[in-house]
Scaffold this motif. Structure first.
Motif, PDB file in Angstrom:
ATOM      1  N   THR A 157       0.833  -1.197   0.000  1.00  0.00           N
ATOM      2  CA  THR A 157       0.000   0.000   0.000  1.00  0.00           C
ATOM      3  C   THR A 157       0.870   1.250   0.000  1.00  0.00           C
ATOM      4  OG1 THR A 157      -0.120  -0.016   2.413  1.00  0.00           O
ATOM      5  CG2 THR A 157      -1.888  -1.142   1.211  1.00  0.00           C
ATOM      6  N   LEU A 161      -4.445   0.938  -1.769  1.00  0.00           N
ATOM      7  CA  LEU A 161      -3.919  -0.042  -2.717  1.00  0.00           C
ATOM      8  C   LEU A 161      -3.695   0.599  -4.082  1.00  0.00           C
ATOM      9  CD1 LEU A 161      -6.206  -3.117  -1.977  1.00  0.00           C
ATOM     10  CD2 LEU A 161      -3.711  -3.106  -1.776  1.00  0.00           C
ATOM     11  N   GLU A 194      -3.830   4.196   4.238  1.00  0.00           N
ATOM     12  CA  GLU A 194      -3.119   3.389   3.255  1.00  0.00           C
ATOM     13  C   GLU A 194      -4.054   3.016   2.108  1.00  0.00           C
ATOM     14  OE1 GLU A 194       0.119   2.528   3.398  1.00  0.00           O
ATOM     15  OE2 GLU A 194       0.433   3.530   5.339  1.00  0.00           O
ATOM     16  N   TYR A 240      -7.090  -4.884  -5.384  1.00  0.00           N
ATOM     17  CA  TYR A 240      -7.982  -3.716  -5.416  1.00  0.00           C
ATOM     18  C   TYR A 240      -9.376  -4.118  -5.901  1.00  0.00           C
ATOM     19  CZ  TYR A 240      -9.448   1.160  -6.168  1.00  0.00           C
ATOM     20  OH  TYR A 240     -10.099   2.369  -6.117  1.00  0.00           O
TER      21      TYR A 240
END
Length: 714
Positions: A232, A245, A243, A252
């Motif tokens: 991340t 992705l 954080e 995701y």
């Protein structure tokens, strides 16, 4: 009405609404359906029976409300005592109306923090009834999403304790869902998640029974860091680090799909999903193609779970961070999303329309929305005519909006502004003062009070409700009442004077005359103040006294600059104003901090949960973050009893105590004041607001007292 109810799909729902609005023994209503097509209703009343036909439940509710407003002079607002108690329906000829605009949106993610966090079923029932009566078809619905995320992330491998810690405290869930923060002011309890899943299901069932199509939240790329260690990227919002992705990471789309599937299983779906991956946070990569990659991954996950998914996107980032969101970036982002997969909300269109900047979003379906307030601020302010003109410009555009909506950060304030906007889904308004305001006043107070109160509202329409510009935006000056005190104005007194004058782009005498006319009307019929008139007495007094406070503050600054000393009498008058306004606010429960805190505590299952809920309630409306954080302190700025006469007054008393020192040694005095203010905030979080002293009078008598004390001389 029983026979008709059985024959109409939405009959039971509308019948229940009628009982809540009119009373169990209301006069007879006959219900029927109109042929499918554009949203329409038709009513007539003969011999005491109201016959109501409509295309759907929301249109039927609007038809009922329209009859009550036009024929019975009885509107249902947020502050209307119910049931109305109408004993007989007056005759009315057949009347038909068709919606001018297809969809009506309601609420903002932030509303679920600043207004409705602690609502129970009764609160939501009243609000959903209000939505139906005002024609809302597309409410944003967040209650129960806690359970969705718990289900999705535990299926993806996390344990429940990790998920509850990631979710944080109840007041902050809307910002968690938008991806702005995680794990703050919590953890969320299992009991909260379970009870709010039940409440969320009930809310959605009721909304869908009216024929509304709720919009539910969706994945934004923000995940618990434990889900994908070292995969991340961090980003920051007002000091909070989260954080996200990468959209190229297969996880995701997988997370987006799982959240959508969990949501459909727990709450059902109407195939519309609100997701704002860049809300007040620029993308973590500046490459022009990055937002498009996020769009691709988001849609991949949504459509894998729901082939009919439509993404509902707020245009707010394009306004809030326009330096980053250049025309090229916005175009590249929107072009990456198929037209049929996107619905854009032009969130602040009454003040900063993005549809004009982006050519109505290049053909994407979009909705014109009015925001008005930030943080749920209760300041009585707005531009009724300006908002109406802005909406009419949009309606006349080559690519007109497919809907309109309300996107306030906090609701249950400034009802005139919000009801004016929603009325225009059904009726065009050009001249607010002539086309709309007379009906609003008659329906709000009843015909007996309409002439006197219309004069007052015409004055309000040229003063506080003809205020141009985004003056409720917290980054601008809103007045000293809720401002964090400092000594900057000793070095540049002209700065505040210019800001204070900007807030008064009208003749103050007109505002005070409106106040006097409202007080006169309330004294002529004191019972009327139990309803909307009592609410409006507090509003107009707040508008007037806020500017009195600004002038009193300027007088203190001028005095110490001129004389080097603080005038004791001026100090007493300045601080007394906070006490006087606090006493008036305390006469209306909706203007008390105590009610807010009690609603929060009512959800507690044990002492630990109660402490967490009460802390959330206190924190959000004052410091927002920690007591010494500079980012969102005083963002909510509520003019409420317990805050005005307690928290805010105490801060200004500290300011006065250091004023003479500040004239001689400004840096030393400023540092000392900051320390004292931070300590005052810490104490407030621990102890809350003191119970106000019992008011020496009711809203009417106190209004007269304050009018005579602070009103302009004749």
């Amino acid at each position: 009405m029983a026979d008709d109810v059985a024959q109409v799909p939405w009959g039971t729902t509308v019948a229940g609404l009628a009982r809540r609005v009119l009373g169990e023994d209301h006069p007879p209503i006959a219900l029927g359906e109109l042929a499918p097509g554009e949203r329409s209703f038709e009513y007539r009343a003969d011999d005491g029976t109201l016959t109501l036909r409509a295309t759907d439940g929301v249109a039927a509710a609007v038809g009922l409300h329209t009859y009550l407003r036009r024929v019975c002079s009885a509107a249902v607002s947020w502050d209307t005592p119910l049931p109305l108690g109408i004993a007989r329906f007056p005759d009315a000829p057949p009347t038909r109306s068709t919606a001018r605009i297809a969809q009506t949106y309601h609420l903002n993610f932030c509303t679920y923090g600043y207004t409705s966090t602690y609502w129970d079923r009764a609160d939501w029932e009243r609000e959903i009834d209000w939505m139906a009566l005002h024609g809302v078809t597309a409410p944003l619905s967040l209650v129960g999403h806690e359970a969705v995320l718990r289900d999705a992330y535990t299926r993806l491998g996390l344990d429940e304790d990790t998920v509850r810690t990631f979710l944080g405290g109840p007041s902050y869930l809307p910002w968690q869902y938008m991806g702005n923060l995680d794990g703050f002011a919590g953890p969320l309890t299992t009991r909260w998640i379970d009870t709010h899943l039940e409440l969320g299901r009930w809310i959605l069932e009721r909304q869908r029974a009216f024929g509304m199509r709720p919009i539910l939240p969706a994945f934004t790329g923000h995940v618990p860091p434990q889900l994908a260690p070292e995969r991340t990227t961090p980003r920051t919002w007002h000091g909070f680090v989260t954080e996200v992705l990468s959209p190229t990471d297969p996880l995701y789309a997988r997370v987006a799909e799982q959240i959508t599937r969990s949501q459909a299983a727990l709450l059902g779906t109407d195939h519309r999903y609100a997701a704002d991956p860049f809300i007040e946070m620029p993308p973590v990569e500046a490459d022009l193609s990055y937002p498009g990659a996020v769009a691709d991954a988001t849609l991949e996950g949504l459509t894998a779970a729901d082939p009919d998914a439509v993404w509902v996107l707020q245009a707010w980032p394009f306004s809030y961070q326009r330096d980053f969101w250049t025309d090229d970036r916005v175009t590249a982002f929107l072009d990456a999303i198929p037209d049929e997969r996107l619905l854009v909300l032009d969130l602040w269109a009454e003040a900063d329309p993005q549809w004009e900047r982006f050519d109505a979003f290049a053909g994407k379906p979009w909705m014109w929305c009015a925001l008005l307030n930030f943080g749920g601020r209760t300041d009585p302010v707005g531009d009724l005519q300006g908002a109406t003109d802005a909406l009419n410009r949009a309606r006349n555009a080559p690519t007109a909006p497919t809907g309109l909506g309300l996107a306030m950060e906090g609701t249950h304030n400034n009802p005139a502004f919000f009801e004016l906007i929603l009325d225009q889904a059904w009726t065009r308004v050009d001249d607010v003062g002539g086309d709309w305001l007379p009906g609003f006043v008659r329906e709000r107070y009843g015909p007996d009070h309409a002439p006197a109160l219309l004069r007052a509202w015409q004055r309000l329409n040229t003063t506080i409700y003809r205020t141009p510009g985004p003056l409720v935006f917290p980054e601008r000056f809103n007045g000293v009442l809720t401002a964090r005190p400092d000594y900057r104005d000793l070095a540049e007194p002209q700065r505040l004077r210019a800001q204070a004058e900007e807030l008064v782009g009208y003749d103050p005498a007109e505002l005070h005359r409106a106040w006097e006319e409202m007080v006169d009307a309330a004294e002529a019929d004191p019972g009327s103040a139990r309803g909307p008139l009592g609410h409006d007495l507090v509003d107009v007094a707040t508008a007037a006294l806020a500017r009195v406070a600004d002038r009193a503050y300027l007088s203190l600054v001028d005095g110490v600059l001129r004389e080097g000393t603080v005038d004791a009498g001026a100090t007493e008058r300045f601080l007394a104003l906070f006490d006087d306004l606090d006493a008036l606010l305390a006469t209306r429960p909706e203007y008390t901090f105590r009610r807010w805190e009690e609603k929060a505590a009512s959800w507690a299952g044990d002492a630990d949960e109660r402490a967490m809920l009460v802390d959330n309630a206190r924190r959000l409306l004052t410091v927002w973050d920690s007591h010494d954080s500079p980012f969102l302190n005083d963002y909510a700025g509520r003019v409420w009893s317990g805050l005005v006469g307690g928290y805010y007054r105490d801060r200004w008393r500290m300011w006065v105590q250091g004023l003479e020192r500040a004239a001689a040694a400004p840096e030393e005095a400023a540092a000392r004041l900051d320390r004292r203010l931070d300590e005052r905030a810490r104490v407030f979080l621990a102890e809350g607001a003191p119970d106000p002293e019992p008011a020496d009078g009711d809203v009417v008598s106190l209004s007269r007292t304050l009018l005579e004390r602070y009103g302009l001389p004749r």
